[in-house]
Design a protein around this motif. Structure first.
Motif, PDB file in Angstrom:
ATOM      1  N   GLU A 172       1.739   1.968  -3.584  1.00 31.56           N
ATOM      2  CA  GLU A 172       0.587   2.485  -4.336  1.00 31.56           C
ATOM      3  C   GLU A 172       0.324   3.946  -3.995  1.00 31.56           C
ATOM      4  N   SER A 205      -6.857   5.162 -13.192  1.00 32.16           N
ATOM      5  CA  SER A 205      -7.819   4.479 -12.317  1.00 32.16           C
ATOM      6  C   SER A 205      -8.983   3.905 -13.130  1.00 32.16           C
ATOM      7  N   SER A 222      -7.548   0.813  -1.946  1.00 34.37           N
ATOM      8  CA  SER A 222      -7.532   1.524  -3.223  1.00 34.37           C
ATOM      9  C   SER A 222      -8.449   2.745  -3.186  1.00 34.37           C
ATOM     10  N   ASN A 248       0.814  -1.214   0.000  1.00 33.40           N
ATOM     11  CA  ASN A 248       0.000   0.000   0.000  1.00 33.40           C
ATOM     12  C   ASN A 248       0.848   1.264   0.000  1.00 33.40           C
TER      13      ASN A 248
END
Length: 535
Positions: free
Chosen positions: A296, A312, A484, A293
């Motif tokens: 990201e 996205s 996300s 994470n």
């Protein structure tokens, strides 16, 4: 006459309780004993026997020197009317009664703590202008002298009776109700744009230079938690990042200190300076040093904002399955200019047509709604036409609640073309006309993804930061975390309205966004998220 006075003195010696009893209609002397008739007559002659209890009532005893209107009445059983006589305030006309909620002791707003409310009972149904029946409204008995606080679900539509669609905003002189409290001011358009620096992601040119060399997202003087650093030196920051990744191990704290305190435009300059100074790509170095994470989140921060939205959308549709919530979140909340730039970026960076990908991955009325959204042709005139709002409300009612079945095309046409301020006025007109909120009507007439898409548009018309606050809450609520969604919203709103999102989050859920992030994440990932949200 003397015999009459003697009889009164005798009664006074037997029962002093009469001193605290107010007069009924027709009695001029407040010292007369209280006699409860079987039927009371209002001043206008209309009978009110239905409001008189059938059992005898022992009135409260007032301390010496105080009127009965100053004595608090005992609480009735929950859900029952207060068993007591209808008292008339000395300061008010005959036929007025205490303004007490059902089953709750309290004081009204009139003289001596009593409100002046007519004796006629309130109608059983909601009054004109209401939106929902009070089926979910629960009242508990409050301590004496305190108001009753209705129990409302923090993330559901408010079920207050006699509250119009404006209940989602701030009532005059007070804070907003739970659901979508209206911020002090809400801007529906993009602000002044900034010119990005060449050096896109990853390692290539910035996604297509836009008209005028502008990107529409981040602007000065906004409500973001991240502001451009005052004493910014791209080469010095590039050197700090190089030292943090050089050698054995990684200094994650040094990376956090840089990226969490620089605007996206400044991060693009750092990326260009890094390649100039060391001949290496910063993004590739970061990917080699980080994982999970944290990786990201860092990579999202270094993507130009338009590219990040296009990326996205591509990730949501490629491979097996489709992440419809991502499509809704991006296409139903962005401005015209933002959507048009996303469509261009999607084509230039991925060599694909966004509309064709949407058609191949979705179907039915949900497909039509998303295709309408990706045109970027919504009216953005901030002036409200109240006559048009009334007409649109009538059309929507006839297309849904007022007929058997649903005319989905009518909903799509109005919600996809009207400006957000115009839609808000339409929602207010609809609630006055239909005695039901438009959001609840959409929930009754639609289901699945198209329902979510239409509700997202309406929620953004009411309060866009509140929509993102709700999305953040549900990304962390319950077991597990939707990282996300958490990363995407925190990054994309960090320079736009994350300050407002934090404030509304606290109002809606009685906890801060930082507290919830801290309890659902860990390590350097948590540190960076908290640094971005300003904790």
């Amino acid at each position: 006459m003397m015999a009459y006075q003697a009889e009164r003195l005798h009664l006074a010696s037997q029962s002093p309780a009469h001193l605290c009893r107010p007069p009924l209609k027709g009695l001029q002397d407040s010292s007369e004993p209280l006699q409860l008739p079987k039927r009371l007559e209002r001043a206008d002659g209309i009978g009110a026997s239905s409001l008189v209890p059938r059992t005898a009532v022992t009135p409260a005893k007032a301390p010496e020197g105080r009127a009965l209107s100053q004595v608090e009445l005992p609480a009735g059983k929950e859900g029952k009317t207060l068993s007591g006589a209808l008292l008339a305030s000395r300061a008010g006309p005959a036929g007025t009664a205490p303004s007490c909620p059902r089953g709750v002791p309290g004081r009204g707003g009139g003289p001596n703590g009593l409100g002046r409310r007519p004796l006629a009972p309130r109608p059983a149904g909601p009054a004109p202008g209401s939106i929902l029946p009070a089926t979910r409204l629960g009242c508990d008995a409050a301590p004496r002298g305190q108001n009753v606080i209705p129990k409302l679900s923090a993330h559901r539509l408010p079920t207050f009776p006699w509250i119009s669609c404006q209940g989602f905003g701030a009532p005059p002189g007070g804070a907003g109700f739970s659901g979508y409290p209206q911020p002090p001011s809400q801007s529906y358009g993009g602000g002044p744009a900034q010119v990005p620096l060449p050096g896109g992601f990853p390692g290539g040119p910035i996604p297509s230079q836009y008209p005028g060399g502008q990107t529409p997202y981040f602007s000065q003087g906004n409500q973001g938690t991240i502001q451009p650093a005052a004493s910014f030196d791209a080469m010095r920051d590039a050197e700090v990042l190089r030292k943090a990744m050089k050698g054995f191990g990684t200094d994650e704290q040094a990376i956090i200190d840089v990226v969490a305190n620089r605007s996206n435009d400044q991060r693009q300059k750092i990326k260009a300076a890094f390649k100039t100074m060391y001949g290496k790509d910063l993004i590739k170095d970061l990917k080699s040093e980080l994982s999970g994470n944290m990786e990201e989140l860092i990579l999202a921060l270094f993507m130009p904002p338009t590219y990040y939205d296009a990326w996205s959308l591509r990730n949501a549709m490629k491979g097996a399955g489709t992440q419809e919530r991502v499509l809704i979140e991006i296409l139903c909340t962005r401005t015209n200019q933002e959507i048009q730039e996303i469509v261009r970026c999607y084509q230039s960076e991925f060599g694909r047509d966004l509309e064709k990908d949407i058609r191949s991955d979705t179907s039915g009325h949900f497909e039509r709604l998303l295709v309408s959204m990706c045109q970027g042709n919504r009216d953005e005139n901030q002036n409200v036409n109240h006559q048009l709002a009334q007409e649109d409300a009538q059309r929507l009612y006839q297309a849904g609640e007022g007929r058997l079945g649903t005319d989905e095309s009518c909903f799509n046409m109005i919600l996809a073309t009207r400006s957000f301020p115009q839609l808000k006025a339409t929602m207010e007109a609809y609630s006055r006309m239909a005695n039901r909120d438009l959001l609840s009507s959409v929930g009754r007439e639609f289901s699945g993804n198209v329902e979510s898409g239409l509700k997202t548009i309406l929620q953004c018309a009411l309060n866009r930061p509140a929509f993102f606050a709700e999305r953040l809450y549900y990304s962390m609520k319950g077991a597990g975390t939707d990282d996300s969604t958490l990363v995407r919203i925190v990054v994309t709103r960090s320079e736009i309205d994350l300050v407002q999102i934090k404030q509304i989050f606290s109002q809606m859920y009685q906890k801060t966004l930082g507290m919830m992030i801290a309890s659902d994440t860990s390590g350097d990932y948590r540190k960076l998220l908290l640094a971005i949200v300003g904790q």
